[in-house]
Scaffold this active site. Structure first.
Site, PDB file in Angstrom:
ATOM      1  N   HIS A 198      -4.739  -1.800  -5.797  1.00 52.39           N
ATOM      2  CA  HIS A 198      -3.918  -0.726  -6.355  1.00 52.39           C
ATOM      3  C   HIS A 198      -4.841   0.411  -6.791  1.00 52.39           C
ATOM      4  CE1 HIS A 198      -0.424  -3.714  -7.355  1.00 52.39           C
ATOM      5  NE2 HIS A 198      -0.669  -3.608  -6.066  1.00 52.39           N
TER       6      HIS A 198
ATOM      7  N   ASP B 195       0.817  -1.223   0.000  1.00 49.12           N
ATOM      8  CA  ASP B 195       0.000   0.000   0.000  1.00 49.12           C
ATOM      9  C   ASP B 195       0.847   1.267   0.000  1.00 49.12           C
ATOM     10  OD1 ASP B 195      -2.314  -1.576   0.115  1.00 49.12           O
ATOM     11  OD2 ASP B 195      -2.136  -1.731   2.295  1.00 49.12           O
TER      12      ASP B 195
HETATM   13  P1  GDP Z   1      -0.743   0.181  -3.630  1.00 46.04           P
HETATM   14  O1  GDP Z   1      -1.389  -1.068  -3.143  1.00 46.04           O
HETATM   15  O2  GDP Z   1       0.731   0.214  -3.369  1.00 46.04           O
HETATM   16  O3  GDP Z   1      -1.048   0.482  -5.071  1.00 46.04           O
HETATM   17  O4  GDP Z   1      -1.357   1.387  -2.762  1.00 46.04           O
HETATM   18  P2  GDP Z   1      -2.906   1.576  -2.322  1.00 46.04           P
HETATM   19  O5  GDP Z   1      -3.672   2.023  -3.506  1.00 46.04           O
HETATM   20  O6  GDP Z   1      -3.392   0.402  -1.595  1.00 46.04           O
HETATM   21  O7  GDP Z   1      -2.760   2.728  -1.229  1.00 46.04           O
HETATM   22  C1  GDP Z   1      -2.315   3.996  -1.531  1.00 46.04           C
HETATM   23  C2  GDP Z   1      -3.423   5.008  -1.213  1.00 46.04           C
HETATM   24  O8  GDP Z   1      -2.870   6.307  -1.136  1.00 46.04           O
HETATM   25  C3  GDP Z   1      -4.493   5.099  -2.278  1.00 46.04           C
HETATM   26  O9  GDP Z   1      -5.697   5.429  -1.674  1.00 46.04           O
HETATM   27  C4  GDP Z   1      -3.990   6.219  -3.176  1.00 46.04           C
HETATM   28  O10 GDP Z   1      -5.032   6.876  -3.884  1.00 46.04           O
HETATM   29  C5  GDP Z   1      -3.382   7.138  -2.163  1.00 46.04           C
HETATM   30  N1  GDP Z   1      -2.203   7.888  -2.609  1.00 46.04           N
HETATM   31  C6  GDP Z   1      -1.189   7.485  -3.418  1.00 46.04           C
HETATM   32  N2  GDP Z   1      -0.239   8.433  -3.470  1.00 46.04           N
HETATM   33  C7  GDP Z   1      -0.642   9.442  -2.669  1.00 46.04           C
HETATM   34  C8  GDP Z   1      -0.063  10.697  -2.275  1.00 46.04           C
HETATM   35  O11 GDP Z   1       1.034  11.066  -2.657  1.00 46.04           O
HETATM   36  N3  GDP Z   1      -0.804  11.465  -1.413  1.00 46.04           N
HETATM   37  C9  GDP Z   1      -2.003  11.082  -0.938  1.00 46.04           C
HETATM   38  N4  GDP Z   1      -2.624  11.887  -0.085  1.00 46.04           N
HETATM   39  N5  GDP Z   1      -2.571   9.914  -1.284  1.00 46.04           N
HETATM   40  C10 GDP Z   1      -1.899   9.109  -2.136  1.00 46.04           C
HETATM   41 MG    MG Z   2      -2.901  -1.652  -1.848  1.00 45.16          MG
END
Ligand code: GDP
Ligand code: MG
Length: 425
Positions: free
Chosen positions: A40, A12
Site C-alpha cells: 500500500h 493495487d
Molecule cells: P494499493 O495496494 O491499493 O494500496 O495500491 P498500490 O500502492 O499498490 O498502487 C497504487 C499506485 O498508484 C501507487 O504507486 C500510488 O502511489 C499510485 N497512485 C495512487 N493514486 C494515484 C493517482 O490518482 N494517480 C497516480 N498517478 N498515481 C496514483
Molecule cells: Mg498494492
C-alpha cells in the site's frame, strides 16, 4: 461511523493512498486480512512509504492502528517494517499500534513452502508473491499455526514447537526433499522477532467494541480487491483471505460491529499482478504505453503489472461483492495522454453479450472484451481540485463509468500525493 475501504478490482487500486487521505476523519484504522503480500503506497508531506503489514493510518498522529485477527503476520517482516518507519521519524508504540492476539504468525517455513511449491509447479505456477500466505492460511485452517497471543505465554508456546516442526517436516523434508527445519531455530526466531511485540498484543475485538461505544470513527482497510477474494474472486488465481467488506468486522476481531458504509476503490483502467484470466488485457506496445504511464510495477514484487482498459463487467461485480456505497476513482490522470479512451463495456461469450453477469472463472478464458471508445481530454488534470476544473471529456468519462457501474463516484484521485484529489459534492 464505521467505514470500509476496499478494492473493487484485482488490487493495487490505490487503497493505501485513500486510507491515508480519509483517515483524517477517523480515530482508528484497522487492517483485517492478508499479510505482507500487500503493498500500500502512501505519498504525503512525510515522504513516500510502501506499507505491507502496518495499516495506512500509521502515518497520522492521533490515529490508533489495529492489525486484526484475520491477518497473517510475518513477525520478522513487521519488525523490519516498523524499524524502517521509525528511521523515517514515524512514532510507533503500543499506544498507536494494537495487534490482535488471534492473528496468525506467518512462519519462515511457510515462505519456504510457498517457494518450493512454485518451483514444483514450474510453468504452471500461480504467480504467488512467495510471502508464505497460502501455506500459512492453510495451516490456520488445519489448526496447526501459532497465534500472536501465544507469545504472551512463551513457556507454553515453546512446548508446542517440536510437535509442529515434526509435522511440518513431513511436508518440507518428505514431500519436497528439502533440508529439515529445526525446533531450536524456531524457538530462536520467536525470541528474536516475536517477544518484543508482547506489549502490542491484545484482544482487538474488546478494544474496538469499547471504542465503538465511545462513538469513535473506525476505518477498516482491505488488502487486494474483490476479484482476488478467496471465495468471490477468480479462484484459484486468488489470494487466500477474504478481501470483502462484509468480512471486515470479523477479520478485525469484532464480529459484533456493523459497517455503515463501504468505499470501493476503483481504478480508472485495469491492472492485475500474477496469473489468471484477465479478459480486457492489452498486449505489446499498447500495454507498455499504459504500464509506463501508470508506473504499473508491483509495489512488493516489482513485477510488471498486466494492464488493460477499464472493465465495466468485472468492476460491476466487484462493486456488488463489496456492497460499495460510494466509489473513489483513482489514477484518472494516467489516462490524460490519450485522445481516445477504450472502455470494456461487455464480454462476448459464445453468442451472448454479457454486461451484468461476471462469468464463473473457467468461462472467462472464452470471453472476449467488447470495447467502446470515448473521447479523451488529452491535457494535464493533475492540478485539478474541483469538479468544475476538470475538462468536459474527463467529467463525461467519470459520469459514463458511474452510469455503467450504477454507483456514485464520490472521490476522484488525480495523483499519488495526499492532496491530489477531487471530492464531488
Ligand atoms: P494499493 O495496494 O491499493 O494500496 O495500491 P498500490 O500502492 O499498490 O498502487 C497504487 C499506485 O498508484 C501507487 O504507486 C500510488 O502511489 C499510485 N497512485 C495512487 N493514486 C494515484 C493517482 O490518482 N494517480 C497516480 N498517478 N498515481 C496514483
Ligand atoms: Mg498494492
Amino acid at each position: 461511523m464505521k467505514t470500509t475501504i476496499v478494492g473493487i478490482n484485482w488490487g493495487d487500486e490505490g487503497k493505501g493512498r485513500m486510507v491515508d487521505l480519509l483517515s483524517e476523519k477517523y480515530d482508528i484504522v484497522c487492517r483485517y486480512q492478508g499479510g505482507n503480500n500487500a503493498g500500500h503506497t502512501v505519498v504525503n508531506h512525510k515522504g513516500k512509504f510502501i506499507l505491507n503489514l502496518l495499516p495506512s493510518g500509521i502515518l497520522r498522529e492521533g490515529v490508533v492502528n489495529v492489525m486484526g485477527s484475520g491477518m497473517v503476520i510475518d513477525i520478522q517482516h513487521l519488525t523490519e517494517e516498523i524499524q524502517r518507519l521509525k528511521d523515517a521519524g514515524i512514532a510507533i508504540a503500543p499506544e498507536n499500534l494494537k495487534i490482535s492476539d488471534r492473528a496468525v504468525i506467518t512462519m519462515p517455513y511457510n515462505i519456504l513452502q510457498d517457494c518450493l511449491e512454485e518451483e514444483r509447479l514450474a510453468d504452471k505456477k500461480f504467480g504467488s508473491t512467495k510471502k508464505g500466505i497460502a501455506p500459512v492460511y492453510a495451516d490456520k485452517y488445519l489448526k496447526k499455526s501459532f497465534r500472536m497471543g501465544e507469545l504472551k505465554n512463551f513457556a507454553t508456546m515453546k512446548k508446542r514447537i517440536a510437535d509442529i516442526v515434526a509435522w511440518k517436516n513431513l511436508t518440507i523434508e518428505k514431500a519436497y526433499a528439502n533440508k529439515a527445519i529445526q525446533t531450536a531455530d524456531i524457538v530462536a526466531y520467536f525470541e528474536k522477532y516475536g517477544l518484543h511485540f508482547v506489549d502490542y498484543i491484545c484482544d482487538t475485538g474488546l478494544y474496538l467494541t469499547e471504542a465503538s461505544k465511545q462513538n469513535k470513527n473506525i476505518l477498516f482497510e482491505a488488502q487486494l480487491g474483490a476479484l482476488r477474494d478467496i471465495d468471490f474472486g477468480i479462484y484459484p488465481y486468488t489470494s487466500s483471505s477474504s478481501t470483502i467488506s462484509a468480512y471486515a468486522p470479523i477479520g478485525a476481531g469484532a464480529p459484533n460491529l456493523k459497517i455503515d458504509n463501504s468505499i470501493g476503490i476503483m481504478k480508472a483502467y485495469s491492472t492485475c499482478v500474477g496469473e489468471g484470466p484477465f479478459v480486457a488485457e492489452y498486449h505489446g506496445d499498447k500495454a507498455e504505453e499504459l504500464r509506463i504511464a501508470g508506473g504499473e510495477y508491483g509495489a512488493v514484487t516489482k513485477r510488471p503489472r498486466r494492464v488493460g482498459p477499464f472493465d465495466a463487467v468485472a468492476s460491476k461485480y466487484g462493486i456488488r461483492c463489496q456492497g460499495a456505497t460510494e466509489i473513489a476513482l483513482t489514477k484518472l490522470d494516467v489516462l490524460s495522454r490519450y485522445k481516445e479512451i477504450e472502455i470494456c463495456i461487455a464480454y462476448a461469450y459464445k453468442e451472448q453479450e454479457l454486461t451484468k453477469k461476471f462469468p464463473f472463472t473457467d468461462l472467462l478464458e472464452d470471453c472476449k472484451p467488447i470495447y467502446r471508445k470515448v473521447k479523451g481530454w488529452n491535457c494535464d488534470i493533475s492540478k485539478c481540485r474541483t469538479w468544475e476544473s476538470l475538462p468536459k471529456e474527463a467529467q463525461d468519462y467519470i459520469l459514463y463509468l458511474e452510469r455503467l457501474c450504477d454507483c456514485k463516484i464520490k472521490y476522484i484521485s488525480v495523483g499519488a500525493e495526499r492532496e491530489a484529489y477531487i471530492e464531488r459534492k
